[in-house]
Design an enzyme around this catalytic site. Structure first.
Site, short mmCIF file in Angstrom:
data_model
loop_
_atom_site.label_atom_id
_atom_site.label_comp_id
_atom_site.label_asym_id
_atom_site.label_seq_id
_atom_site.Cartn_x
_atom_site.Cartn_y
_atom_site.Cartn_z
N LYS A 91 -13.21 -1.01 6.75
CA LYS A 91 -13.84 -1.88 5.76
C LYS A 91 -14.83 -2.84 6.41
CE LYS A 91 -10.01 -0.62 3.38
NZ LYS A 91 -9.43 0.65 3.35
N ASP B 68 0.00 -5.04 9.67
CA ASP B 68 -1.07 -4.08 9.38
C ASP B 68 -2.28 -4.85 8.85
OD1 ASP B 68 -2.43 -1.72 8.94
OD2 ASP B 68 -1.53 -1.39 6.96
N TRP C 297 0.87 -1.18 0.00
CA TRP C 297 0.00 0.00 0.00
C TRP C 297 0.91 1.23 0.00
CZ3 TRP C 297 -1.83 2.83 4.79
CH2 TRP C 297 -2.85 3.75 4.49
C1 LMR Z 1 -6.83 1.57 -0.37
O1 LMR Z 1 -5.75 0.94 -0.37
O2 LMR Z 1 -7.41 1.89 -1.42
C2 LMR Z 1 -7.49 1.90 0.92
O3 LMR Z 1 -6.74 1.41 1.99
C3 LMR Z 1 -7.85 3.33 1.06
C4 LMR Z 1 -6.68 4.25 1.21
O4 LMR Z 1 -6.69 5.05 2.15
O5 LMR Z 1 -5.76 4.23 0.41
#
Ligand code: LMR
Length: 397
Positions: free
Chosen positions: A246, A211, A130
């Site tokens: 979520k 996480d 992420w």
């Molecule tokens: C995502 O990865 O799309 C979600 O976790 C929302 C975000 O804040 O990026």
């Protein structure tokens, strides 16, 4: 005065949502941000959440400051959900848990804490991860490296390479790990692979920072916490950031938590004090509403059971959409193997589409994925899945 301020090009996920919102095409499909939408393309209001909200709204309530660490009933619920309420670390009060502003807030508080008390430590994120993991740890002062994770050749984990990399790291290196529903790939480790990774973490004295933002969307609420519970069983240095955005569909309430598993109750108290101080000097204390609702849902057996069935309903709907996409694409392009769509878990799928193909999807079809090729499967529904499959086939051929 501000000429020297650097231009901010925007966040790769949130900026794309703005572009999507400004797209006037009626058939557009948002598969970018990680938000769960139902079969009608709407963000659900969970019945369990609704019942808790109705009950709370029946009485007028003041809104005092919460303590720096957040609501006690909420913090307890977080521990029970992550570790199981009978876990030795919970019973022995060895876990310092605070309520945080979403999972991002937990990452920030945890990163600040580690950087303050282990200033030499470097942090490592999975390749890929992420996007905000790197930003948050760099923002806390870390040098951030990447460990091998996703293997595009097998659409699996580069397991041996990853373990070999971990074996080169000095003690107290921080590994940011995804216990389930890896974001962005949807490719998770097996329990046997986790066992091996945790052994290496133990042998080398590394710090695991897990996480978990999608608990319940992979297998079930307990299995998805396998790595967390096993690491706690082994008494590893463990940080867990969790989010209810979520699985409670409470995105805007910023309901998250940070838990630090410590060797002794005495150390947990020291850590807890410093986590409170870290909160105090950033935002003082967290917000009330979401915490009360989450705590009421988790701590009321009848609402908890309802919530659990709602989480599994969301999980099953995502699985059904994976299956449908797989079937339609396999029929359209029979010589290509699309089985990865049904093997990946959670909200996300690494589609393998190139940035150029993603751009075509957006420009020609109004289908929005991240530039990396990540798709939010939870944005698919019976009304758009065939259209999306057509669009994929259009750019793949
Ligand atoms: C995502 O990865 O799309 C979600 O976790 C929302 C975000 O804040 O990026």
């Amino acid at each position: 005065m501000y000429q020297h301020v650097e231009f901010y090009p925007g966040d790769p996920i949130l900026s794309l949502v703005e572009v999507y919102n400004n797209d006037a095409r009626p058939g557009k499909v948002n598969l970018s941000i990680g938000i769960y939408f139902d079969d009608e393309g709407k963000m659900p209001v969970l019945q369990s959440v609704r019942q808790a909200e109705v009950k709370r709204a029946a009485k007028p309530r003041t809104s005092p400051y919460l303590p720096m660490e957040g609501l006690a009933a909420y913090r307890e619920a977080v521990q029970h959900l992550l570790f199981g309420k009978d876990h030795a670390a919970v019973k022995e009060k060895r876990i310092a848990t605070i309520q945080t502003l979403g999972g991002s807030g937990a990452l920030k508080i945890g990163a600040d804490f580690i950087h303050r008390w282990f200033p030499e430590a470097k942090a490592y994120v999975s390749g890929p991860t992420w996007e905000n993991h790197k930003s948050i740890f760099e923002g806390a002062g870390f040098e951030v490296g990447t460990y091998p994770y996703y293997d595009p050749a097998t659409i699996g984990v580069k397991f041996d390479e990853m373990v070999a990399f971990f074996e080169t790291l000095p003690p107290n290196s921080v590994l940011i790990l995804h216990p389930c529903c890896q974001n962005p790939t949807g490719v998770d480790m097996t329990e046997a692979q986790w066992d091996k990774v945790l052994d290496v973490i133990q042998a080398r004295g590394l710090i695991a920072f897990m996480d978990i933002a999608y608990q319940g969307f992979g297998e079930d609420l307990d299995s998805d916490a396998y790595a967390i519970r096993k690491a706690a069983d082994m008494s590893l240095p463990l940080f867990v950031s969790n989010s209810f955005s979520k699985n409670l569909s409470l995105y805007g309430e910023r309901v998250g938590g940070l838990s630090v598993v410590c060797p002794t109750q005495e150390e947990a108290e020291l850590v807890f004090g410093q986590l409170k101080f870290t909160v105090r000097r950033i935002y003082s204390s967290p917000a009330t509403h979401g915490a009360y609702i989450a705590a009421d849902v988790m701590n009321t057996p009848e609402w908890f059971a309802l919530w659990q069935s709602e989480v599994y309903g969301m999980r099953d709907r995502i699985r059904a959409m994976r299956q449908r996409l797989y079937e339609v694409l396999s029929a359209k392009i029979p010589d290509k193997d699309f089985s990865y769509f049904i093997k990946q878990r959670g909200m996300f799928s690494y589609t393998g589409l190139t940035e150029a193909q993603v751009t075509r999807l957006r420009e020609e079809f109004g289908v929005y994925l991240l530039a990396s090729g990540r798709m939010c499967v939870a944005g698919l529904n019976p009304s758009n899945v065939e259209y999306v499959a057509d669009a994929f086939a259009g750019v793949l051929k």
